[in-house]
Design a protein around this motif. Structure first.
Motif, PDB file in Angstrom:
ATOM      1  N   CYS A 125      31.935  43.924  39.204  1.00  0.00           N
ATOM      2  CA  CYS A 125      32.728  43.572  40.414  1.00  0.00           C
ATOM      3  C   CYS A 125      32.981  45.090  40.792  1.00  0.00           C
ATOM      4  O   CYS A 125      33.416  46.112  40.183  1.00  0.00           O
ATOM      5  CB  CYS A 125      34.181  43.125  40.280  1.00  0.00           C
ATOM      6  SG  CYS A 125      35.247  43.414  41.531  1.00  0.00           S
ATOM      7  N   CYS A 128      37.279  45.721  40.687  1.00  0.00           N
ATOM      8  CA  CYS A 128      38.039  45.743  39.384  1.00  0.00           C
ATOM      9  C   CYS A 128      37.457  45.744  38.399  1.00  0.00           C
ATOM     10  O   CYS A 128      37.855  45.915  37.119  1.00  0.00           O
ATOM     11  CB  CYS A 128      38.896  44.315  39.521  1.00  0.00           C
ATOM     12  SG  CYS A 128      37.854  42.828  38.790  1.00  0.00           S
ATOM     13  N   CYS A 143      33.649  38.451  43.197  1.00  0.00           N
ATOM     14  CA  CYS A 143      34.408  38.415  41.915  1.00  0.00           C
ATOM     15  C   CYS A 143      35.396  37.238  41.747  1.00  0.00           C
ATOM     16  O   CYS A 143      36.126  36.982  42.917  1.00  0.00           O
ATOM     17  CB  CYS A 143      35.107  39.840  41.878  1.00  0.00           C
ATOM     18  SG  CYS A 143      36.292  39.700  40.323  1.00  0.00           S
ATOM     19  N   CYS A 146      38.983  38.993  41.991  1.00  0.00           N
ATOM     20  CA  CYS A 146      39.905  39.735  42.953  1.00  0.00           C
ATOM     21  C   CYS A 146      39.016  39.461  44.189  1.00  0.00           C
ATOM     22  O   CYS A 146      39.509  40.092  45.170  1.00  0.00           O
ATOM     23  CB  CYS A 146      40.075  41.074  42.479  1.00  0.00           C
ATOM     24  SG  CYS A 146      38.321  41.961  42.647  1.00  0.00           S
ATOM     25  N   GLY A 148      36.377  40.765  44.926  1.00  0.00           N
ATOM     26  CA  GLY A 148      35.787  41.988  45.366  1.00  0.00           C
ATOM     27  C   GLY A 148      34.014  41.585  45.211  1.00  0.00           C
ATOM     28  O   GLY A 148      33.562  40.669  44.613  1.00  0.00           O
TER      29      GLY A 148
HETATM   30 ZN   LIG Z   1      37.012  42.077  40.872  1.00  0.00          ZN
END
Ligand SMILES: [Zn+2]
Length: 210
Positions: A125, A128, A143, A146, A148
């Motif tokens: 990711c 994060c 992700c 999060c 991402g």
């Molecule tokens: Zn993430």
């Protein structure tokens, strides 16, 4: 508990480290982190380390050892520590023996062909840093923690992975021998699940704690 973690790239060292930190409340000491911290705070030793890094040179053992020694004398290490990424050479291991009593060296043992598959299929990711494996992503490109974007690290390709593993092997084999002679090596099979690896390590650590 004074412990050292060894494991090739992709062996699951990061996962094991965070489980050990959670369960045993040991500070996780990585040389990368303490270098960054000393350089950021412009400590005398950080300034010295940076002068080598800026020139593209390796930081000499004595500087690295000094940085580690300073870190190990802090309050949070009074009940032990977990070192990650240090020592890398027998000279560093000998220097470490002069400043502290290492009790256990955990070596996560994984077949290199398995590591190749793990690393080349890894997606990370962007936001994060969580890592995933393509076999479990089912085509997802973001992700699950999060949201991402996931990407493949440049060095997670077969040629680079092979040379990273070769370098790791050449560097670590003498260290394993060094600590084997001292009777401190604990080999754990890292081909199984992270839970299983932690369970084996926990058994050993619990015995050490008594
Ligand atoms: Zn993430």
């Amino acid at each position: 508990m004074n412990i050292i973690l060894l494991g090739a790239p992709g062996a699951g060292k990061g996962t094991l480290a965070s489980k050990i930190v959670d369960e045993y409340k040991l500070p996780h000491i990585s040389t990368g982190d303490i270098f960054r911290e000393n350089i950021k705070n412009q400590t005398p030793i950080g300034v010295v380390a940076k002068s080598y890094i800026d020139k593209g040179q390796l930081v000499p053992d004595e500087v690295t050892c000094q940085i580690v020694e300073e870190r190990l004398t802090r309050e949070d290490c009074k009940n032990g520590y977990m070192l990650d990424g240090f020592p890398r050479t027998n000279a560093q291991a000998e220097a470490l023996d002069k400043i502290t009593n290492v009790e256990l060296v955990i070596n996560i043992d994984v077949d290199f062909s398995l590591l190749m598959g793990r690393l080349c299929g890894r997606r990370v990711c962007k936001d994060c840093g969580e890592s995933y494996h393509i076999t479990r992503l089912n085509g997802a490109t973001t992700c699950s923690r999060c949201g991402g974007e996931l990407y493949q690290r440049k060095d997670d390709n077969p040629e680079t992975v092979q040379s990273r593993l070769d370098v790791y092997n050449a560097q670590t084999a003498p260290l394993i021998e060094y600590y084997t002679k001292q009777g401190k090596i604990f080999n754990v099979n890292g081909s199984t699940t992270p839970e299983d690896v932690f369970e084996k390590v926990a058994e050993k650590l619990n015995a050490l704690r008594k």
